[in-house]
Design an enzyme around this catalytic site. Structure first.
Site, PDB file in Angstrom:
ATOM      1  N   HIS A 254       0.831  -1.208   0.000  1.00  0.00           N
ATOM      2  CA  HIS A 254       0.000   0.000   0.000  1.00  0.00           C
ATOM      3  C   HIS A 254       0.866   1.258   0.000  1.00  0.00           C
ATOM      4  O   HIS A 254       2.099   1.185   0.074  1.00  0.00           O
ATOM      5  CB  HIS A 254      -0.917   0.001   1.233  1.00  0.00           C
ATOM      6  CG  HIS A 254      -0.169  -0.086   2.534  1.00  0.00           C
ATOM      7  ND1 HIS A 254       0.310   1.023   3.201  1.00  0.00           N
ATOM      8  CD2 HIS A 254       0.196  -1.159   3.284  1.00  0.00           C
ATOM      9  CE1 HIS A 254       0.931   0.638   4.309  1.00  0.00           C
ATOM     10  NE2 HIS A 254       0.882  -0.680   4.385  1.00  0.00           N
ATOM     11  N   CYS A 270       1.552  -2.761   6.349  1.00  0.00           N
ATOM     12  CA  CYS A 270       2.346  -3.969   6.086  1.00  0.00           C
ATOM     13  C   CYS A 270       3.569  -3.610   5.241  1.00  0.00           C
ATOM     14  O   CYS A 270       4.639  -3.403   5.763  1.00  0.00           O
ATOM     15  CB  CYS A 270       1.477  -5.006   5.389  1.00  0.00           C
ATOM     16  SG  CYS A 270       2.270  -6.612   5.211  1.00  0.00           S
TER      17      CYS A 270
END
Length: 295
Positions: A254, A270
Site C-alpha cells: 500500500h 504492512c
C-alpha cells in the site's frame, strides 16, 4: 571516499556465470549496508556508485554475448583444472578489499561528529531498526520519493532471476520491492515494512486491487480510528493512494502519507511505498500476480 567498484567487481566476476555474479553484487551491497560506521549519506552515495559499476559490467557482458567477439574461456584460461580456485579467490579478494577500503576510510576520518564515542556508535546501530513514527491521519507528508536516499528511489536495475517476469519480489532484509521484467532487469521500489510482515510465508498472489483503500486498525482507539477513516480518499491517508491485497489476511502492499519511513521498520500497515510508487506499481500489475518474499 572514492572506491573503484568497477575495477574490484570486474576482477571478482571474471569468468563467472550470471547467478554467481549476482551473488557477489549482493555481497557488496550488504557490506555497505551493514557498515555501521558509515553515515546514511555516505552509504547512499556508495550504494549509487556500486549500482553504476554493476550496470557497466553487465552491459559489457551483454555486449560480449551478442557480438560473440570474445571467447572468454580462451582468453582467461588454457586449462580447466584450476578455474574453480581462481573464481573462489576472486570472490574472496573483492570482499576483503571492500572491507579494507571502507574501514580504512572510517579510521582515517576519525569520529563522525563531535562527541562521537563507541557507545554512541552502538546506539546509532540500534536506531536503524527502531520503528519509524508515522504522521497523524489527515496530514500529508508528500507523495514522492525525491527526498529519499537514491537507493530507495524508483529505478530500473539489473536483476538476474529465474522468477517469471511480471512477478513481484519483496526483499524484506534490504527493504526493496522488485517488479520483475525480462532481459535480466527489474523495476525497484523502496519500501517500509511493519513488524508483523517481517516473517511468514514466501509465495502469495494479488487477490484484490483498491484505490484509496479504507482501513480500520482494530488496535487503535475509536477516536483514532475515526480520524483514520476520515482521511481515506485523500493524500493524508495512512494507507495511501492504492493497495494490493494478497491472498493472506492482513498482508498487503500500500501507499503512505509518511515518505520518510521508506527503508525502515514502520508502525502500521504492512508493506508501504510512497504514493507515486504504489500508483506506478498498481498500473503495472494485475490480479493473480505472483508475489515472492525473500530474506
Amino acid at each position: 571516499m572514492n572506491v573503484d567498484y568497477y575495477s574490484l567487481l570486474t576482477n571478482a566476476v571474471a569468468g563467472k556465470d550470471g547467478v554467481a555474479r549476482a551473488r557477489i553484487y549482493n555481497e557488496a551491497r550488504n557490506l555497505i549496508r551493514k557498515s555501521s560506521h558509515l553515515t546514511r549519506e555516505v552509504a547512499a552515495s556508495q550504494t549509487a556508485a556500486l549500482e553504476d559499476a554493476i550496470r557497466r559490467i553487465e552491459d559489457e557482458f551483454t555486449a560480449e554475448q551478442e557480438t560473440a567477439a570474445v571467447d572468454i574461456d580462451k582468453v582467461l584460461l588454457t586449462g580447466s583444472n584450476w578455474r574453480p580456485l581462481v573464481i573462489a579467490a576472486s570472490a574472496i579478494v573483492v570482499v576483503i578489499a571492500l572491507s579494507a577500503l571502507i574501514y580504512s576510510h572510517v579510521a582515517s576520518k576519525g569520529p563522525v561528529g563531535a562527541g562521537m564515542t563507541a557507545s554512541s556508535s552502538k546506539a546509532g546501530r540500534g536506531r536503524e531498526e527502531e520503528v519509524m513514527a508515522d504522521l497523524k491521519p489527515g496530514v500529508d507528508g508528500g507523495s514522492t520519493g525525491d527526498g529519499l536516499p537514491f537507493a530507495f528511489q524508483r529505478q530500473v536495475v539489473f536483476y538476474r532471476t529465474t522468477i517469471v517476469p511480471g512477478s513481484i519480489v519483496i526483499d524484506r532484509e534490504n527493504r526493496f520491492l522488485y517488479l520483475i521484467d525480462s532481459n535480466n532487469s527489474a523495476r525497484r521500489y523502496g519500501i517500509g515494512l511493519a513488524q508483523e510482515c517481517l516473517k511468514g510465508g514466501s509465495f502469495f498472489h494479488v487477490a484484490s486491487k483498491l484505490e484509496w483503500p479504507v482501513w480500520k486498525n482494530p488496535g487503535v482507539s475509536t477516536k483514532d480510528a475515526d480520524a483514520l477513516l476520515a482521511s481515506t480518499g485523500q493524500p493524508g491517508s495512512p494507507l495511501g493512494a492504492r493497495a494490493l491485497l494478497l491472498d493472506k489476511p492482513g498482508l498487503l502492499i500500500h501507499g503512505t502519507n509518511t515518505p520518510k519511513t521508506i527503508g525502515h521498520l514502520v508502525a502500521s500497515g504492512c508493506i508501504r511505498l510512497v504514493n507515486d510508487d504504489v500508483e506506478d506499481l498498481y498500473r503495472r500489475v494485475s490480479l493473480e500476480t505472483r508475489v515472492v518474499f525473500v530474506s
